[in-house]
Design an enzyme around this catalytic site. Structure first.
Site, PDB file in Angstrom:
ATOM      1  N   CYS A  60       0.818  -1.223   0.000  1.00 29.43           N
ATOM      2  CA  CYS A  60       0.000   0.000   0.000  1.00 29.43           C
ATOM      3  C   CYS A  60       0.849   1.269   0.000  1.00 29.43           C
ATOM      4  O   CYS A  60       0.362   2.341  -0.349  1.00 29.43           O
ATOM      5  CB  CYS A  60      -0.946   0.012   1.194  1.00 29.43           C
ATOM      6  SG  CYS A  60      -2.105  -1.366   1.175  1.00 29.43           S
TER       7      CYS A  60
ATOM      8  N   ASN B 292     -10.008  -0.190  -0.505  1.00 26.72           N
ATOM      9  CA  ASN B 292      -8.547  -0.063  -0.445  1.00 26.72           C
ATOM     10  C   ASN B 292      -7.956  -0.677  -1.714  1.00 26.72           C
ATOM     11  O   ASN B 292      -7.957  -1.899  -1.879  1.00 26.72           O
ATOM     12  CB  ASN B 292      -8.041  -0.784   0.812  1.00 26.72           C
ATOM     13  CG  ASN B 292      -6.541  -0.649   0.997  1.00 26.72           C
ATOM     14  OD1 ASN B 292      -5.817  -0.250   0.087  1.00 26.72           O
ATOM     15  ND2 ASN B 292      -6.070  -0.994   2.182  1.00 26.72           N
TER      16      ASN B 292
ATOM     17  N   HIS C 214      -3.212   7.601   1.535  1.00 30.41           N
ATOM     18  CA  HIS C 214      -3.597   6.261   1.092  1.00 30.41           C
ATOM     19  C   HIS C 214      -5.010   5.984   1.608  1.00 30.41           C
ATOM     20  O   HIS C 214      -5.329   6.262   2.770  1.00 30.41           O
ATOM     21  CB  HIS C 214      -2.608   5.246   1.650  1.00 30.41           C
ATOM     22  CG  HIS C 214      -3.078   3.829   1.542  1.00 30.41           C
ATOM     23  ND1 HIS C 214      -3.594   3.300   0.386  1.00 30.41           N
ATOM     24  CD2 HIS C 214      -3.108   2.823   2.471  1.00 30.41           C
ATOM     25  CE1 HIS C 214      -3.925   2.036   0.599  1.00 30.41           C
ATOM     26  NE2 HIS C 214      -3.647   1.727   1.846  1.00 30.41           N
TER      27      HIS C 214
HETATM   28  N1  ACO Z   1     -18.300  -8.167   9.530  1.00 28.43           N
HETATM   29  C1  ACO Z   1     -18.721  -8.384  10.784  1.00 28.43           C
HETATM   30  N2  ACO Z   1     -17.895  -8.649  11.794  1.00 28.43           N
HETATM   31  C2  ACO Z   1     -16.580  -8.669  11.514  1.00 28.43           C
HETATM   32  C3  ACO Z   1     -16.069  -8.439  10.218  1.00 28.43           C
HETATM   33  C4  ACO Z   1     -16.991  -8.188   9.211  1.00 28.43           C
HETATM   34  N3  ACO Z   1     -16.604  -7.944   7.952  1.00 28.43           N
HETATM   35  N4  ACO Z   1     -14.733  -8.523  10.291  1.00 28.43           N
HETATM   36  C5  ACO Z   1     -14.407  -8.792  11.542  1.00 28.43           C
HETATM   37  N5  ACO Z   1     -15.528  -8.896  12.284  1.00 28.43           N
HETATM   38  C6  ACO Z   1     -15.678  -9.179  13.698  1.00 28.43           C
HETATM   39  C7  ACO Z   1     -14.469  -9.870  14.277  1.00 28.43           C
HETATM   40  O1  ACO Z   1     -14.563 -11.263  14.074  1.00 28.43           O
HETATM   41  C8  ACO Z   1     -14.582  -9.504  15.748  1.00 28.43           C
HETATM   42  O2  ACO Z   1     -15.481 -10.373  16.354  1.00 28.43           O
HETATM   43  P1  ACO Z   1     -15.200 -10.901  17.839  1.00 28.43           P
HETATM   44  O3  ACO Z   1     -15.152  -9.650  18.685  1.00 28.43           O
HETATM   45  O4  ACO Z   1     -16.383 -11.765  18.090  1.00 28.43           O
HETATM   46  O5  ACO Z   1     -13.900 -11.614  17.764  1.00 28.43           O
HETATM   47  C9  ACO Z   1     -15.221  -8.145  15.719  1.00 28.43           C
HETATM   48  O6  ACO Z   1     -15.767  -7.957  14.409  1.00 28.43           O
HETATM   49  C10 ACO Z   1     -14.263  -7.030  15.975  1.00 28.43           C
HETATM   50  O7  ACO Z   1     -13.159  -7.256  15.171  1.00 28.43           O
HETATM   51  P2  ACO Z   1     -12.006  -6.235  15.169  1.00 28.43           P
HETATM   52  O8  ACO Z   1     -10.907  -6.726  14.307  1.00 28.43           O
HETATM   53  O9  ACO Z   1     -11.721  -5.869  16.584  1.00 28.43           O
HETATM   54  O10 ACO Z   1     -12.735  -5.019  14.466  1.00 28.43           O
HETATM   55  P3  ACO Z   1     -12.189  -3.578  14.314  1.00 28.43           P
HETATM   56  O11 ACO Z   1     -13.059  -2.608  14.968  1.00 28.43           O
HETATM   57  O12 ACO Z   1     -10.717  -3.517  14.636  1.00 28.43           O
HETATM   58  O13 ACO Z   1     -12.346  -3.360  12.749  1.00 28.43           O
HETATM   59  C11 ACO Z   1     -10.932  -3.435  10.808  1.00 28.43           C
HETATM   60  C12 ACO Z   1     -11.712  -4.230  11.835  1.00 28.43           C
HETATM   61  C13 ACO Z   1     -11.922  -2.612  10.004  1.00 28.43           C
HETATM   62  C14 ACO Z   1     -10.183  -4.389   9.887  1.00 28.43           C
HETATM   63  C15 ACO Z   1      -9.952  -2.514  11.559  1.00 28.43           C
HETATM   64  O14 ACO Z   1      -9.149  -3.251  12.450  1.00 28.43           O
HETATM   65  C16 ACO Z   1      -9.076  -1.758  10.647  1.00 28.43           C
HETATM   66  O15 ACO Z   1      -9.510  -0.833   9.998  1.00 28.43           O
HETATM   67  N6  ACO Z   1      -7.780  -2.118  10.586  1.00 28.43           N
HETATM   68  C17 ACO Z   1      -6.858  -1.515   9.679  1.00 28.43           C
HETATM   69  C18 ACO Z   1      -6.567  -2.534   8.659  1.00 28.43           C
HETATM   70  C19 ACO Z   1      -6.562  -2.026   7.248  1.00 28.43           C
HETATM   71  O16 ACO Z   1      -7.205  -1.099   6.834  1.00 28.43           O
HETATM   72  N7  ACO Z   1      -5.775  -2.730   6.471  1.00 28.43           N
HETATM   73  C20 ACO Z   1      -5.648  -2.460   5.091  1.00 28.43           C
HETATM   74  C21 ACO Z   1      -4.284  -2.836   4.620  1.00 28.43           C
HETATM   75  S1  ACO Z   1      -3.076  -1.879   5.429  1.00 28.43           S
HETATM   76  C22 ACO Z   1      -3.329  -0.419   4.894  1.00 28.43           C
HETATM   77  O17 ACO Z   1      -3.701  -0.213   3.795  1.00 28.43           O
HETATM   78  C23 ACO Z   1      -3.064   0.670   5.812  1.00 28.43           C
END
Ligand code: ACO
Length: 324
Positions: free
Chosen positions: A114, A281, A251
């Protein structure tokens, strides 16, 4: 010191036709509401079957060449940021070179996931300033749909396919931050964090392309901290501060990372370009896609200070400060 400085002369983009709404993932026990509130994403594009990264890249490149009023024969450097190349080798950049009918100069791929477009801009800047080339086509192009595990709701909802491109050209400059063009770059990586975001396959390891694996929470935490530091350091290198920033063109990973980073930098939301809603993304393609949207809207004026920043697998991250 007087000399030359690369300026952006044109911007282009291409998004595949197929729009994939959040509702397409509902069978994975997720919902439009969950995806919107956690990521800001409403929809993304997926390339058609058989549509390669090079095709997306060529379409974006043609758009940028048109915008710049430059002929392919005037390009002597192609840098293509991608983690989803057509083939293991040759580089996708040389396929783009061939498709555009360019036979001079040199072309190669940049792999920083990314952060790829920031790395590509920084490297094009260095090569142009060193006199190794005069006019560069810098592209970010990805078909991330090919490396998504469609059973993993924590990753497959985040990514999309697309391409964006800019034409960079050397112009005479005074060597001060009143010059137009790229004023400073900052590129970093730390391989200790590769387990946070990676693909579980590869030529040497599994002889397959593999799928994305990610620790989303940890990536989020590193992203906001590292993007803030890199952006501040890059502005300092340019002799500027966050108060001088007219537009942050980050990004487009997700809206929460974008908003949190802008908040830490003290950049108001009306100066932040966010297009992730409509393409998800797109990894290395996301910065030129966002830049294209802002330029097309007429928001960016000559003399404005732009800062771009990105982070991705590696971890690899960085920033670029540009006077438009
Ligand atoms: N739908 C519903 N529930 C979901 C989903 C989904 N698509 N994905 C995960 N969950 C659940 C998980 O299983 C978890 O359940 P649990 O509590 O029973 O275990 C719950 O939601 C919470 O999961 P978290 O990972 O804590 O959710 P979070 O609030 O952190 O959001 C996300 C997840 C959106 C991926 C967040 O962590 C994030 O934005 N991370 C950055 C990652 C990113 O953008 N990466 C891209 C590549 S790197 C870059 O480009 C910068």
């Amino acid at each position: 010191m007087a000399g030359v400085r690369p300026v952006i002369r044109g911007v282009g983009r291409y998004l595949p036709e197929r729009i994939v709404p959040n509702s397409a993932f509902e069978h994975l026990d997720t919902s439009d509401e969950w995806i919107r509130t956690r990521t800001g994403i409403l929809e993304r594009r997926f390339a058609a079957d058989g549509q390669l990264t090079s095709e997306l890249a060529v379409n974006a490149a043609r758009d940028a060449l048109d915008d710049a009023g430059v002929e392919p024969g005037d390009i002597d450097l192609i840098l293509l940021a991608t983690s989803t190349p057509d083939r293991t080798f040759p580089s996708t950049a040389v396929t783009v070179q061939r498709e555009l009918g360019i036979t001079q100069g040199f072309a190669f791929d940049v792999q920083a996931v990314c952060a790829g477009f920031v790395y590509a801009l920084a490297n094009a800047n260095a090569l142009l300033r060193a006199g190794d080339a005069r006019r560069a086509l810098v592209i970010g192009a990805e078909t991330f749909s090919r490396i998504l595990d469609m059973r993993d709701r924590s990753t497959c909802i985040l990514f999309g396919d697309g391409a964006g491109a800019v034409i960079l050209e050397n112009r005479p400059a005074d060597g001060t931050n009143r010059d137009r063009g790229i004023l400073a770059t900052d590129t970093r990586s730390d391989g200790r964090y590769q387990h946070l975001l990676y693909v579980d396959g590869g030529v040497s390891s599994t002889q397959t392309a593999g799928f994305i694996r990610m620790d989303g929470k940890e990536v989020f935490r590193h992203a906001v901290n590292k993007l803030e530091t890199s952006t501040r350091d890059c502005l300092t290198k340019a002799g500027l501060s966050t108060k001088d920033v007219d537009f942050l063109v980050p990004h487009q990973a997700n809206l929460r990372i974008i908003n949190k980073t802008a908040e830490k930098l003290g950049i108001p939301s009306d100066r932040v370009v966010a297009t992730v809603r409509h393409h998800g993304n797109t990894s290395a393609a996301s910065i030129p896609l966002a830049l294209h949207a802002a330029v097309s809207a007429g928001s960016i004026l000559p003399g404005n200070i732009l800062v771009t920043n990105a982070i991705g697998g590696g971890l690899a991250w960085g920033s670029v400060v540009i006077r438009w």
